[in-house]
Design a protein around this motif. Structure first.
Motif, PDB file in Angstrom:
ATOM      1  N   GLU A  21      -0.757   5.323 -10.821  1.00 48.06           N
ATOM      2  CA  GLU A  21      -2.003   5.172 -11.727  1.00 48.06           C
ATOM      3  C   GLU A  21      -1.894   5.856 -12.872  1.00 48.06           C
ATOM      4  O   GLU A  21      -2.697   5.699 -13.821  1.00 48.06           O
ATOM      5  CB  GLU A  21      -3.200   5.508 -10.966  1.00 48.06           C
ATOM      6  CG  GLU A  21      -3.605   4.663  -9.801  1.00 48.06           C
ATOM      7  CD  GLU A  21      -4.007   3.390 -10.162  1.00 48.06           C
ATOM      8  OE1 GLU A  21      -4.239   2.811 -11.324  1.00 48.06           O
ATOM      9  OE2 GLU A  21      -3.713   2.411  -9.294  1.00 48.06           O
TER      10      GLU A  21
ATOM     11  N   GLU B 136       0.723  -1.048  -0.121  1.00 45.22           N
ATOM     12  CA  GLU B 136      -0.040   0.219  -0.025  1.00 45.22           C
ATOM     13  C   GLU B 136       0.730   1.072   0.046  1.00 45.22           C
ATOM     14  O   GLU B 136       1.957   1.166   0.576  1.00 45.22           O
ATOM     15  CB  GLU B 136      -0.886   0.077   1.163  1.00 45.22           C
ATOM     16  CG  GLU B 136      -2.020  -0.926   1.257  1.00 45.22           C
ATOM     17  CD  GLU B 136      -3.003  -0.751   2.098  1.00 45.22           C
ATOM     18  OE1 GLU B 136      -3.023   0.259   3.026  1.00 45.22           O
ATOM     19  OE2 GLU B 136      -3.836  -1.892   2.377  1.00 45.22           O
TER      20      GLU B 136
ATOM     21  N   SER C  71       1.279   5.819  -0.210  1.00 45.62           N
ATOM     22  CA  SER C  71       0.046   6.844   0.230  1.00 45.62           C
ATOM     23  C   SER C  71      -0.620   7.488  -1.024  1.00 45.62           C
ATOM     24  O   SER C  71      -0.192   7.132  -2.134  1.00 45.62           O
ATOM     25  CB  SER C  71       1.264   7.928   0.640  1.00 45.62           C
ATOM     26  OG  SER C  71       2.222   8.311  -0.094  1.00 45.62           O
ATOM     27  N   ALA C  72      -1.550   8.193  -0.969  1.00 50.00           N
ATOM     28  CA  ALA C  72      -2.235   8.710  -1.894  1.00 50.00           C
ATOM     29  C   ALA C  72      -1.323   9.450  -3.289  1.00 50.00           C
ATOM     30  O   ALA C  72      -1.715   9.126  -4.182  1.00 50.00           O
ATOM     31  CB  ALA C  72      -3.402   9.887  -1.380  1.00 50.00           C
ATOM     32  N   VAL C  73      -0.366  10.458  -2.644  1.00 47.71           N
ATOM     33  CA  VAL C  73       0.426  10.963  -3.759  1.00 47.71           C
ATOM     34  C   VAL C  73       0.979   9.910  -4.523  1.00 47.71           C
ATOM     35  O   VAL C  73       1.150  10.211  -5.928  1.00 47.71           O
ATOM     36  CB  VAL C  73       1.053  11.839  -3.034  1.00 47.71           C
ATOM     37  CG1 VAL C  73       2.278  11.328  -2.383  1.00 47.71           C
ATOM     38  CG2 VAL C  73       1.808  12.809  -4.117  1.00 47.71           C
ATOM     39  N   HIS C  74       1.618   8.753  -3.993  1.00 39.63           N
ATOM     40  CA  HIS C  74       2.380   7.845  -4.659  1.00 39.63           C
ATOM     41  C   HIS C  74       1.374   6.911  -5.428  1.00 39.63           C
ATOM     42  O   HIS C  74       1.923   6.427  -6.733  1.00 39.63           O
ATOM     43  CB  HIS C  74       3.280   7.153  -3.793  1.00 39.63           C
ATOM     44  CG  HIS C  74       4.478   8.035  -3.435  1.00 39.63           C
ATOM     45  ND1 HIS C  74       4.795   8.492  -1.874  1.00 39.63           N
ATOM     46  CD2 HIS C  74       5.397   8.805  -3.864  1.00 39.63           C
ATOM     47  CE1 HIS C  74       5.807   9.021  -1.935  1.00 39.63           C
ATOM     48  NE2 HIS C  74       6.253   9.396  -2.992  1.00 39.63           N
ATOM     49  N   GLN C  75       0.359   6.504  -5.081  1.00 33.47           N
ATOM     50  CA  GLN C  75      -0.705   5.568  -5.734  1.00 33.47           C
ATOM     51  C   GLN C  75      -0.940   6.510  -6.772  1.00 33.47           C
ATOM     52  O   GLN C  75      -1.428   5.860  -8.070  1.00 33.47           O
ATOM     53  CB  GLN C  75      -1.708   5.293  -4.869  1.00 33.47           C
ATOM     54  CG  GLN C  75      -2.784   4.138  -5.444  1.00 33.47           C
ATOM     55  CD  GLN C  75      -1.827   2.973  -5.912  1.00 33.47           C
ATOM     56  OE1 GLN C  75      -1.107   2.520  -4.989  1.00 33.47           O
ATOM     57  NE2 GLN C  75      -2.195   2.342  -7.150  1.00 33.47           N
ATOM     58  N   GLN C  76      -1.265   7.725  -6.762  1.00 37.28           N
ATOM     59  CA  GLN C  76      -1.753   8.642  -7.884  1.00 37.28           C
ATOM     60  C   GLN C  76      -0.728   8.579  -9.109  1.00 37.28           C
ATOM     61  O   GLN C  76      -1.097   8.568 -10.360  1.00 37.28           O
ATOM     62  CB  GLN C  76      -1.948  10.136  -7.342  1.00 37.28           C
ATOM     63  CG  GLN C  76      -2.563  10.712  -8.688  1.00 37.28           C
ATOM     64  CD  GLN C  76      -3.001  12.272  -8.109  1.00 37.28           C
ATOM     65  OE1 GLN C  76      -2.717  12.657  -6.950  1.00 37.28           O
ATOM     66  NE2 GLN C  76      -3.465  12.984  -8.729  1.00 37.28           N
TER      67      GLN C  76
ATOM     68  N   GLU D   9       9.057   5.087   0.172  1.00 33.23           N
ATOM     69  CA  GLU D   9       7.611   4.764  -0.953  1.00 33.23           C
ATOM     70  C   GLU D   9       8.087   5.262  -2.277  1.00 33.23           C
ATOM     71  O   GLU D   9       7.449   4.407  -3.135  1.00 33.23           O
ATOM     72  CB  GLU D   9       6.414   5.497  -0.430  1.00 33.23           C
ATOM     73  CG  GLU D   9       5.700   4.950   0.474  1.00 33.23           C
ATOM     74  CD  GLU D   9       4.294   5.284   0.560  1.00 33.23           C
ATOM     75  OE1 GLU D   9       4.004   6.262  -0.066  1.00 33.23           O
ATOM     76  OE2 GLU D   9       3.553   4.847   1.496  1.00 33.23           O
TER      77      GLU D   9
END
Length: 255
Positions: A13, A3, A5-10, A65
Motif C-alpha cells: 500500500e 492475499e 499478510s498484514a505486514v506485506h500488504q502494508q 510472500e
C-alpha cells in the motif's frame, strides 16, 4: 489478487495504484532442466501496450510472500513483474539452517544459479504483455547475488538492481559481458558484506571503465534491511533504496 499478510500488504500500500488500474496476478508454472518451477506474475491489465518488465528474485528462503509483495508494488507502477522461483516448486524454507543449505547449492554452482534466472527471464521475454527490449532484474539478499550473476552472462538487460546481496567477485574479472546499468544498494552495517567486500566488487567493476554502475551504502543498515517484520528491517534505508530503484528503472527504460 493473492492475499498477503498484514505486514506485506502494508508494504504494497505504500505504492498507490493509478486511477483505473486493474492489477491482476497469476501463478506461472515453468521448468528448468526437468525441475518444475512456480513463478508469480503481476501486472496492470488496463495497460494494453507491451510493458517494461522486472524480474524479481527471492531471498534465500525461496519464493514466499515478500517477493510477491514487491511484484505487486512494481505492477502498480506499470511494470510487468515476475517473481522467479530459483529453488523449485514447493521449496520454501522457514528455518535458517535449511535456507542456508539450499542457497549454498547455488553459491557453490554459479552456472546453475545463472541458468535458473535465465529460465525465468525466458518466460518473461515470451509473454505478450512484455516489451522484451525493456527487461530488468532485481533481487534481495541471495536474489541480489543471483541478479548480478545473471547480468554477467551478457543477457540483454536494461538494468540490474541488488538489494543487500552478497557482492561476489571473480578472478579474473568477469564483467565484460554485462549489458545495461547496475545499481547496488548495500548496508553500511552489514556484516555479510563488509567494506572490503564492497571495495573488491567496485574494483572489479572498474576493470571495465565504460560500465555504468552505482553503489549506495546506507548508514546503520544491516543485512536484509528491506525485509519488514524482521530484526534487520531499516525503514529509512528501505524507503530510500526503493525510491532510488524506481528512479533507476525509469531512467534505464527510457525509449
Amino acid at each position: 489478487m493473492t492475499e498477503l499478510s498484514a505486514v506485506h500488504q502494508q508494504l504494497v500500500e505504500t505504492v498507490p495504484a493509478g486511477a483505473g488500474a486493474r492489477i491482476e496476478d497469476r501463478v506461472v508454472p515453468y521448468e528448468h532442466d526437468g525441475q518444475p518451477l512456480e513463478g508469480y506474475a503481476a501486472h496492470d491489465t488496463a495497460i494494453v501496450e507491451p510493458k517494461p518488465a522486472v524480474l524479481v528474485i527471492h531471498d534465500w528462503t525461496g519464493l514466499r510472500e515478500y517477493p510477491k509483495a514487491r511484484a505487486q508494488m512494481l505492477a502498480r507502477l506499470g511494470y510487468f513483474a515476475f517473481a522467479a522461483d530459483l529453488y523449485g516448486t514447493g521449496r520454501r524454507f522457514d528455518r535458517h539452517e535449511e535456507s542456508a543449505a539450499e542457497a549454498g547449492k547455488y553459491y557453490g554452482n554459479l552456472d546453475l544459479m545463472r541458468a535458473r534466472v535465465r529460465a525465468a527471464y525466458d518466460v518473461v521475454a515470451k509473454d505478450p504483455a512484455v516489451d522484451p527490449a525493456r527487461i530488468s532484474v532485481i533481487g534481495y539478499c541471495f536474489g541480489g547475488s543471483a541478479a548480478l550473476e545473471f547480468a554477467r552472462t551478457g543477457a540483454p538487460l536494461a538494468g540490474t538492481v541488488s538489494f543487500h546481496g552478497r557482492l561476489l567477485t571473480h578472478e579474473p574479472a568477469d564483467v565484460a559481458a554485462i549489458s545495461g546499468s547496475l545499481l547496488i544498494a548495500t548496508g553500511a552495517a552489514d556484516p555479510v558484506v563488509p567494506d572490503d567486500a564492497v571495495e573488491a566488487f567496485q574494483d572489479e567493476l572498474r576493470t571495465r571503465p565504460e560500465l555504468d554502475w552505482q553503489v549506495t551504502n546506507y548508514s546503520g543498515a544491516q543485512h536484509g534491511f528491506t525485509l519488514p517484520g524482521t530484526p534487520a528491517y531499516h525503514p529509512v534505508a528501505d524507503r530510500r533504496s526503493w525510491r532510488e530503484m524506481v528512479a533507476f528503472l525509469e531512467e534505464v527504460n527510457i525509449g
